[in-house]
Design an enzyme around this catalytic site. Structure first.
Site, PDB file in Angstrom:
ATOM      1  N   TRP A 102       0.838  -1.210   0.000  1.00 37.73           N
ATOM      2  CA  TRP A 102       0.000   0.000   0.000  1.00 37.73           C
ATOM      3  C   TRP A 102       0.867   1.252   0.000  1.00 37.73           C
ATOM      4  CZ3 TRP A 102      -4.219  -1.300  -1.931  1.00 37.73           C
ATOM      5  CH2 TRP A 102      -4.905  -2.441  -1.550  1.00 37.73           C
TER       6      TRP A 102
ATOM      7  N   ASP B 224      -1.636   7.084   6.050  1.00 38.11           N
ATOM      8  CA  ASP B 224      -2.679   6.141   5.668  1.00 38.11           C
ATOM      9  C   ASP B 224      -2.958   5.292   6.909  1.00 38.11           C
ATOM     10  OD1 ASP B 224      -4.185   4.004   4.789  1.00 38.11           O
ATOM     11  OD2 ASP B 224      -2.859   3.432   3.138  1.00 38.11           O
TER      12      ASP B 224
ATOM     13  N   LYS C  29     -11.916  -1.328   6.792  1.00 39.61           N
ATOM     14  CA  LYS C  29     -11.049  -2.145   7.637  1.00 39.61           C
ATOM     15  C   LYS C  29     -11.465  -2.045   9.107  1.00 39.61           C
ATOM     16  CE  LYS C  29      -8.527  -3.228   4.076  1.00 39.61           C
ATOM     17  NZ  LYS C  29      -7.557  -2.304   3.536  1.00 39.61           N
TER      18      LYS C  29
HETATM   19  C1  LIG Z   1      -6.928  -1.873   2.204  1.00 37.13           C
HETATM   20  C2  LIG Z   1      -5.908  -0.808   2.268  1.00 37.13           C
HETATM   21  C3  LIG Z   1      -5.810   0.173   1.256  1.00 37.13           C
HETATM   22  C4  LIG Z   1      -6.688   0.175   0.030  1.00 37.13           C
HETATM   23  O1  LIG Z   1      -7.987   0.515   0.345  1.00 37.13           O
HETATM   24  P1  LIG Z   1      -9.098   0.732  -0.786  1.00 37.13           P
HETATM   25  O2  LIG Z   1     -10.168   1.437  -0.051  1.00 37.13           O
HETATM   26  O3  LIG Z   1      -9.480  -0.641  -1.251  1.00 37.13           O
HETATM   27  O4  LIG Z   1      -8.511   1.529  -1.880  1.00 37.13           O
HETATM   28  C5  LIG Z   1      -4.855   1.155   1.413  1.00 37.13           C
HETATM   29  N1  LIG Z   1      -4.040   1.185   2.491  1.00 37.13           N
HETATM   30  C6  LIG Z   1      -4.098   0.259   3.463  1.00 37.13           C
HETATM   31  C7  LIG Z   1      -3.172   0.344   4.628  1.00 37.13           C
HETATM   32  C8  LIG Z   1      -5.041  -0.762   3.386  1.00 37.13           C
HETATM   33  O5  LIG Z   1      -5.110  -1.687   4.345  1.00 37.13           O
END
Ligand SMILES: *Cc1c(COP(=O)(O)O)cnc(C)c1O
Length: 357
Positions: free
Chosen positions: A100, A167, A191
């Site tokens: 990511w 993030d 998540k």
């Molecule tokens: C799942 C995830 C993403 C991607 O998320 P989307 O909403 O599917 O684009 C980005 N960063 C992290 C840390 C993630 O766990």
């Protein structure tokens, strides 16, 4: 219904209370006689959900007044582009801690000078790089606090001489965060705070509007600030469930309370991984995530992997297959995952050990 224990990495387990409330709202939203997914988002009933959700974010994370709370389309992956578009003028650095983080960096590379300040790619991202220095001439420094795929986590709010952007897709609301240390915090809701379909962003308002390039309307965070996250039709269903999820979190005592529970769950599972001779953890101990617990069969027991997977599945363990890039197992034990489920997985690992000894 079959008793299952949900360890899925995402879209993830949500509080039953939030799901039940959503089912009610799908039948009759706030006494309107209409389903929440079939009413105008320009009604006062809907606007009250948006307001409530924003104030829950502010209250739960103690977000200062000079920060905006946004609900955005496109998931965390679109936020990679929001970050670069709104903050990158000349140069930015990224901490490369996984897939990511690499994807976030890729979006910035297209718009300016962006590089990995340090990386743990040499050991399949099984640790968090340390000892790097953040130059003072950057537009921003980007981190991924929880590396969902590899089970590593940055659990303290680091000091940065330049605007810090994080993030926090997979550990938001899992612990208290000092928001004032960040320029922007973002992530996908699916998540830890809701279903798929919406991303969240917490942004310090005065740091926007400093880049000289053109920003397309939908990618300009100021558009969504001005529109109160309703510049265009918002994902009402996802926001509704997120609001109910945050109400549940507040009800159980907020991020301080959940942090304790999360730590207990993680200690229980890591304790068993470290004790049980059949299994071994893949993340460096000091960097272990309390959200995603990654482990494999110990050396000498590798051929038992498929058998354990089937054994666990037969006992109701769902979603414990590791990410395809790491293999083995990954148990995601997000906020809504009850400690009973973690105990059930631990019991399952013990039973399997007895069987094989
Ligand atoms: C799942 C995830 C993403 C991607 O998320 P989307 O909403 O599917 O684009 C980005 N960063 C992290 C840390 C993630 O766990």
């Amino acid at each position: 219904m079959k008793k299952v224990h949900n360890f899925t990495a995402g879209p993830c387990i949500l509080p039953q209370e939030a799901i039940d409330k959503t089912i009610e709202a799908l039948k009759d939203f706030k006494g309107t006689g209409l389903p929440v997914i079939s009413i105008s988002h320009r009604t006062k009933e809907w606007e009250s959900v948006m307001d409530e959700c924003r104030s829950l974010w502010r209250e739960l994370l103690n977000i200062p007044d000079d920060y905006e709370i946004l609900f955005l389309p496109g998931g965390a992956s679109m936020c990679f582009l929001y970050v670069a578009m709104n903050f990158l003028e000349k140069k930015a650095a990224y901490l490369e801690t996984g897939v990511w983080a690499k994807k976030a960096l890729k979006e910035a590379r297209g718009l300016g000078e962006a590089y990995a300040i340090a990386s743990s790619a040499d050991k399949t991202f099984s640790y968090i790089p340390k000892g790097y220095e953040i130059p003072a001439d950057l537009d921003y420094f980007h981190i991924t606090t929880n590396n969902t795929i590899y089970g590593t986590e940055i659990r303290e709010d680091i000091d940065s001489p330049v605007p810090l952007i994080a993030d926090m897709s997979s550990d938001i609301m899992s612990r208290p965060v000092d928001v004032s240390k960040y320029a922007m915090i973002y992530g996908g809701a699916q998540k830890n705070v809701g279903p798929a379909g919406v991303a969240f962003a917490i942004v310090r308002r005065d740091l926007l509007g400093k880049v000289s390039h053109y920003i397309p309307t939908m990618l300009d965070l100021r558009t969504h600030i001005d529109g109160k996250s309703m510049f265009n039709t918002p994902p009402v269903f996802a926001i509704y469930v997120m609001n109910e999820t945050l109400k549940w979190l507040k009800g159980i005592g907020g991020v301080e309370a959940i942090n304790k529970i999360n730590q207990e769950k993680a200690d229980l599972l890591y304790g068993e991984i470290d004790r049980n001779p059949l299994f071994v953890g893949t993340a460096a101990k000091e960097d272990r995530s309390i959200m995603n617990v990654c482990f494999v069969m110990a050396p000498g027991y590798e051929e038992l992997q498929d058998e354990f997977m089937a054994f666990a599945k037969a006992r109701g363990m769902m979603g414990i297959k590791g990410h395809r890039s790491v293999g083995g197992f990954r148990a995601s034990i997000y906020n809504a995952c009850p400690i009973e489920s973690v105990q059930a997985l631990v019991d399952c690992m013990r039973e399997f050990e007895q069987l094989k000894k």
